[in-house]
Design an enzyme around this catalytic site. Structure first.
Site, PDB file in Angstrom:
ATOM      1  N   HIS A 193      31.829  14.561 -19.432  1.00  0.00           N
ATOM      2  CA  HIS A 193      31.399  13.776 -18.412  1.00  0.00           C
ATOM      3  C   HIS A 193      31.606  14.310 -17.218  1.00  0.00           C
ATOM      4  CE1 HIS A 193      29.653  10.131 -20.323  1.00  0.00           C
ATOM      5  NE2 HIS A 193      30.580   9.832 -20.785  1.00  0.00           N
TER       6      HIS A 193
ATOM      7  N   ALA B 114      37.811   6.146 -25.233  1.00  0.00           N
ATOM      8  CA  ALA B 114      38.206   6.680 -24.238  1.00  0.00           C
ATOM      9  C   ALA B 114      37.580   6.696 -22.922  1.00  0.00           C
ATOM     10  CB  ALA B 114      38.343   8.251 -24.759  1.00  0.00           C
ATOM     11  N   MET B 115      37.811   7.138 -22.125  1.00  0.00           N
ATOM     12  CA  MET B 115      37.401   6.880 -20.604  1.00  0.00           C
ATOM     13  C   MET B 115      37.610   8.202 -19.776  1.00  0.00           C
ATOM     14  SD  MET B 115      35.783   5.079 -18.394  1.00  0.00           S
ATOM     15  CE  MET B 115      35.296   5.657 -17.038  1.00  0.00           C
ATOM     16  N   GLU B 116      36.454   8.500 -19.231  1.00  0.00           N
ATOM     17  CA  GLU B 116      36.339   9.979 -18.566  1.00  0.00           C
ATOM     18  C   GLU B 116      36.773   9.857 -16.939  1.00  0.00           C
ATOM     19  OE1 GLU B 116      33.780   7.855 -19.314  1.00  0.00           O
ATOM     20  OE2 GLU B 116      32.200   8.011 -18.001  1.00  0.00           O
TER      21      GLU B 116
ATOM     22  N   HIS C 142      33.759  14.902 -25.400  1.00  0.00           N
ATOM     23  CA  HIS C 142      32.852  13.953 -24.713  1.00  0.00           C
ATOM     24  C   HIS C 142      33.281  13.467 -23.351  1.00  0.00           C
ATOM     25  CE1 HIS C 142      29.737  10.462 -24.697  1.00  0.00           C
ATOM     26  NE2 HIS C 142      30.974   9.855 -23.935  1.00  0.00           N
ATOM     27  N   GLU C 143      34.515  13.122 -23.369  1.00  0.00           N
ATOM     28  CA  GLU C 143      34.932  12.633 -21.992  1.00  0.00           C
ATOM     29  C   GLU C 143      35.104  13.954 -21.205  1.00  0.00           C
ATOM     30  OE1 GLU C 143      34.761   9.707 -21.705  1.00  0.00           O
ATOM     31  OE2 GLU C 143      35.087   9.015 -24.081  1.00  0.00           O
TER      32      GLU C 143
HETATM   33  N1  BES Z   1      32.578   5.707 -20.389  1.00  0.00           N
HETATM   34  C1  BES Z   1      32.853   5.483 -21.786  1.00  0.00           C
HETATM   35  C2  BES Z   1      33.863   4.534 -22.176  1.00  0.00           C
HETATM   36  C3  BES Z   1      33.660   3.241 -21.507  1.00  0.00           C
HETATM   37  C4  BES Z   1      32.704   2.603 -22.492  1.00  0.00           C
HETATM   38  C5  BES Z   1      33.943   2.369 -20.410  1.00  0.00           C
HETATM   39  C6  BES Z   1      32.548   1.082 -22.147  1.00  0.00           C
HETATM   40  C7  BES Z   1      33.751   1.097 -20.116  1.00  0.00           C
HETATM   41  C8  BES Z   1      32.957   0.418 -20.813  1.00  0.00           C
HETATM   42  C9  BES Z   1      33.411   6.844 -22.536  1.00  0.00           C
HETATM   43  O1  BES Z   1      32.810   7.920 -22.032  1.00  0.00           O
HETATM   44  C10 BES Z   1      32.635   6.611 -24.007  1.00  0.00           C
HETATM   45  O2  BES Z   1      31.644   6.825 -24.047  1.00  0.00           O
HETATM   46  N2  BES Z   1      33.477   6.478 -24.906  1.00  0.00           N
HETATM   47  C11 BES Z   1      33.056   6.372 -26.313  1.00  0.00           C
HETATM   48  C12 BES Z   1      33.416   7.288 -27.102  1.00  0.00           C
HETATM   49  C13 BES Z   1      32.247   8.348 -27.022  1.00  0.00           C
HETATM   50  C14 BES Z   1      32.640   9.680 -27.901  1.00  0.00           C
HETATM   51  C15 BES Z   1      31.142   7.965 -27.555  1.00  0.00           C
HETATM   52  C16 BES Z   1      33.934   4.971 -26.508  1.00  0.00           C
HETATM   53  O3  BES Z   1      34.820   4.723 -26.055  1.00  0.00           O
HETATM   54  O4  BES Z   1      33.754   4.282 -27.657  1.00  0.00           O
HETATM   55 ZN    ZN Z   2      30.736   8.452 -22.483  1.00  0.00          ZN
END
Ligand code: BES
Ligand code: ZN
Length: 883
Positions: free
Chosen positions: A308, A269-271, A304-305
């Site tokens: 952020h 997912a993305m925040e 989590h998101e």
């Molecule tokens: N900001 C990330 C998503 C992301 C990761 C975007 C890599 C671009 C490149 C997001 O906040 C995140 O960390 N997502 C995790 C899940 C989280 C609960 C650890 C993911 O997507 O695995």
């Molecule tokens: Zn994250």
């Protein structure tokens, strides 16, 4: 593809941006193959950067259509434009308006970064460097701007048009079949937080009143028809919003918060500000399609998101080296949220299992890197267990060192001092030092030094002097690029337990008490003497896993049994049992390798039996205790000369022994926990199901045909996915008639449900027997399989390489060849997912000689491929590098 990828980026070379962007007005006219993007950027020279600098913007695969400066077209000799860069060598040195028009093809975008299509839905993914695939821009997180976005599309194709912030206008485009929406985000943000969505989506709606009484609309957008599956995610969102107010004093800041679930997404997912985009796996859930583990992931990832919004968005990262500033901190926050919502000890055990399984393994191999790396070739390869999980552990250690109050003061100062800015790790840690007066200079080494510290503890007791002494020593091995290491600050929460099971007050020789039970080790070796200790206690060390270290101690098996039964710290009760099991398993693997007989451990079996029979023990905790170390855990403990077949054999033997010796208690637990009430995903119910299903699995491991029949019955009669999947997973381990029947039935039942079919692929990929590789290869030709969908790739190929140690690591190397072939086939389409798959080789040097040679050959074959993405090349080259 970008061209400057051969030049590594270095933290030491950081320069502030030459130009700043105040506002961005985007006008995006969606079209399947030719989406037109007009960007109006108010730019100005950065007063704190070098003077008279050229104006250079990043691009990635862009086609420039037109460019104007202050309203006038730029002459061809005053700028250069390539797909990857737009440069104006001599711009006017004042604020000006840059207007750029580009064309992009979202349908041809298989990388799933920038603007792409998930099914028919248009969506974007801009972190880390995807915004440059939409328009030319200074695509770096320290350039923060205010965005206004107009989106236009065919009404029939994309009735829903979304972007960050608040909706300020919408309507039809007169005389056409098109419509538009204008969104304005009042908060300055870096380009990686931009998002846009267009499509035919359904939604559910709710509302949240913030602690200061503001009303926030909440919307979750899903594929039409799936609205009823978004209820749990909405509930999680509201609980997360409330928790952040209560635990951190953080309130939401826009009038609307939106989540969009899409079926094709590289990550979880993305925040994006006000418009989170999610892999639909982490939004959609019904009891019939999602397991307890899925519900728990949804809860944690939604949180989590959302978190952020303050740790990442309001305060962002100055540059990508600071990634753990937002990710490590936000993982810590989501871990604490789950601990408060569910069971704190069970959550800690689960998190430490993940940390050891992924981060310790990464730290012990060729891909080891500091939590804040000082160089990278491809930033997408640094969203790692080290940045995330070890990053979270560092924040947890700060809290352990400073106490809950000191920690909260530091966080409050961080939010106050850096709100609206792009910050560094120094800024973050500086807030804790300033808020508490504690010197954290040496602590900063946690961010700089890779590798897992090893701590050796020797306890001795002097009955005459009534003292107990703990001698501590720390050691950090070399990692790639870091041959010499300095001592770390290691906060060790400890207890000394008297024979009656009570904690002895910790009084040092100088009369001081040990604050909060935490010893701080900062020299290579230190000795702590405790007074007034009449009888020999048992030391409980690194309670709640206060420091992410490998700890060894002179504890006897009797001491470990004592801890398992009496420690007031539940984590260490679990750890004592894991240590006993792990010692047994590694001893037996070594015995098998040497042709010697395996041993058994009656004491361990009895201790697990006691836990199983104790009604006071939380079922989820008992399930964690009965879950013996995984094959990967054992491999990690061995560290070298790893033979996955021997590991498998030793582990099967222990599971069979548990199933046999505890048969009656397991059957009893199974009956007692089959309560038959309606399904609820809450933690207590999930805990009961997990213990019940472990009981079933251990009974089957004993070779009992009654257990196989029981599993087949549970498969048929289950009223929820947790029990159904657990039953077929247990069946899948044995070559029984009931297995294929259940697998086939599973497909028939769920063939129209992609997220459940992902489970069907994963289940088969994990079967630990020689026919599996052929089965997996056949499944790559199944009509439901596609390299274009990351969830499918992860469920088949990811499950095979990560969940199936014996078959991925076949001695003939065919498993490695399959992975190499898959990565090469995928790389041209989706380099990010290909490079993630490639990390399955991260421990190849620890394998025994035959497999090591096979793995090396496949790594070299990939390295020699004629065209590789920078992503895969980076992983392959670091994996092969001599240390
Ligand atoms: N900001 C990330 C998503 C992301 C990761 C975007 C890599 C671009 C490149 C997001 O906040 C995140 O960390 N997502 C995790 C899940 C989280 C609960 C650890 C993911 O997507 O695995
Ligand atoms: Zn994250």
């Amino acid at each position: 593809m970008r061209t400057d990828q051969d030049q590594p980026v270095r933290l030491a070379d950081y320069q502030p941006p030459d130009w700043l962007v105040e506002t961005v007005e985007l006008d995006v006219s969606l079209h399947p193959t030719a989406t037109r993007v007009r960007a109006r950027l108010k730019v100005r020279p950065n007063p704190s950067a070098r003077a008279a600098a050229p104006l250079t913007l990043d691009g990635d695969g862009l086609t420039l259509k037109s460019i104007k400066l202050d309203g006038r077209p730029l002459s061809a000799d005053s700028f250069t434009a390539t797909p990857d860069k737009l440069s104006i060598p001599q711009p006017p040195q004042r604020a000006c308006l840059l207007e750029i028009e580009t064309l992009v093809d979202p349908t041809a975008n298989t990388q799933l970064t920038g603007l792409y299509r998930a099914g028919a839905t248009y969506c974007t993914q801009c972190e880390a460097e995807g915004f440059r695939r939409i328009t030319y821009f200074p695509d770096r997180p320290d350039v923060m701007a205010i965005y206004t976005t107009r989106i236009e599309a065919e009404k029939a194709d994309a009735p829903v048009l979304l972007s960050n912030g608040n909706l300020v206008a919408s309507g039809d485009v007169a005389g056409t079949t098109r419509h538009f929406a204008v969104w304005h985000d009042p908060f300055p943000k870096p380009s990686y937080l931009f998002a846009l969505v267009g499509g035919a989506l359904g939604h559910v709606e709710d509302a949240f009143v913030t602690m200061s009484g503001r009303n926030v609309a909440l919307r979750i957008y899903v594929e039409p028809g799936k609205e009823s599956r978004a209820g749990f995610a909405m509930d999680a969102l509201k609980r997360a919003m409330r928790w952040d107010e209560q635990a951190f004093g953080r309130e939401y800041d826009l009038d609307i918060f939106m989540i969009v679930a899409v079926s094709a997404f590289n990550m979880g997912a993305m925040e994006n500000k006000g418009l989170n985009v999610f892999n639909d796996k982490y939004v959609l859930a019904t009891p019939d399609t999602a397991t307890d583990a899925d519900y728990a992931s949804i809860d944690a990832i939604i949180a989590h998101e959302y978190f952020h919004n303050w740790t990442g968005n309001r305060i962002t990262c100055r540059d990508w080296f600071q990634l753990c500033l937002k990710e490590g901190l936000t993982v810590f926050r989501d871990q604490e949220y789950t601990a408060d919502q569910r069971s704190r000890p069970v959550k800690r055990i689960a998190d430490v299992r993940v940390l050891r399984a992924h981060q310790f393994v990464e730290d012990a191999g060729p891909l080891a890197h500091p939590v804040r790396p000082d160089t990278y070739r491809e930033i997408n390869n640094f969203y790692t267990p080290t940045v995330y999980e070890k990053g979270a552990e560092i924040v947890r250690m700060l809290k352990t060192l400073l106490g809950a109050q000191g920690f909260r003061k530091g966080m409050d100062l961080y939010f106050k001092r850096h709100d609206g800015h792009a910050a560094t790790i120094e800024d973050f840690v500086g807030c804790f030092a300033d808020a508490t007066g504690i010197d954290l200079t040496q602590f900063m080494r946690w961010y700089r030094q890779a590798g897992t510290p090893e701590v050796a503890v020797t306890m001795s007791h002097d009955a005459k002097a009534r003292t107990c002494t703990l001698a501590l020593a720390q050691m950090l091995r070399p990692t790639p690029g870091q041959s010499v290491k300095e001592p770390m600050v290691i906060p060790l929460a400890i207890g000394l337990i008297a024979p009656d099971g009570h904690d002895i007050p910790l009084t040092l020789a100088d009369g001081r008490a040990v604050e909060r039970g935490v010893l701080v080790l900062s020299d290579p070796a230190e000795t702590f003497v405790f007074t007034n200790v009449g009888t020999r206690p048992v030391a409980s060390l690194n309670r709640a896993f206060s420091a992410p270290v490998k700890l060894t101690a002179n504890l006897t098996p009797d001491d470990l049994h004592f801890l398992a039964a009496h420690d007031s710290d539940p984590f260490n009760r679990w750890q004592a049992l894991q240590t006993l099991a792990s010692t047994l398993l590694t001893d037996n693997v070594k015995a098998l390798r040497a042709g010697n007989p395996m041993r058994t451990d009656g004491g361990l079996v009895a201790a697990l039996g006691t836990i199983l029979a104790d009604p006071q023990v939380e079922p989820a905790f008992a399930a964690q205790a009965l879950a013996v170390p995984s094959e990967a855990d054992i491999a990690r403990e061995l560290g070298r000369d790893v033979d996955p077949d021997a590991i498998f054999t030793a582990r099967v033997a222990l599971r069979a022994e548990l199933g046999n010796a505890l048969g009656a208690a397991l059957r009893d637990a199974y009956r007692r926990l089959s309560d038959g009430g309606t399904y609820s995903p809450d933690a207590a119910s999930a805990g009961r199901r997990s213990l019940k299903n472990i009981a079933l699995d251990l009974l089957a491991a004993s070779g009992s045909s009654a257990a196989i029949a029981l599993a087949a019955r549970q498969y048929q009669s289950a009223d929820n996915m947790t029990d159904r999947l657990a039953a077929v997973s247990t069946l899948s381990l044995y070559p029984v008639r009931e297995r294929q029947a259940a697998i086939d039935d599973f497909y028939r039942r769920y063939q129209s449900d992609p997220l459940v079919i992902d489970k069907w692929f994963a289940l088969q990929a994990a079967i630990p027997e020689p026919a599996t590789l052929e089965r997996v290869q056949e499944l790559t030709r199944h009509p439901a399989f596609s390299l274009g969908n990351p969830n499918r790739v992860r469920s088949l190929v990811g499950a095979f390489t990560q969940m199936n140690q014996t078959q991925f690591n076949r001695p003939d190397g065919a498993g490695y060849a399959f992975l190499a072939d898959t990565v090469l086939a995928l790389d041209g389409k989706n380099p990010q997912v290909a490079s993630r798959m490639m990390t399955a080789f991260r421990s190849w040097r620890a394998l025994e000689a035959v497999r090591r040679a096979r793995a090396e050959a496949e790594l070299k074959r990939v390295a020699a491929a004629p065209s590789l993405s920078p992503d895969v090349r980076d992983i392959v080259e670091r994996s092969l590098a001599e240390t």
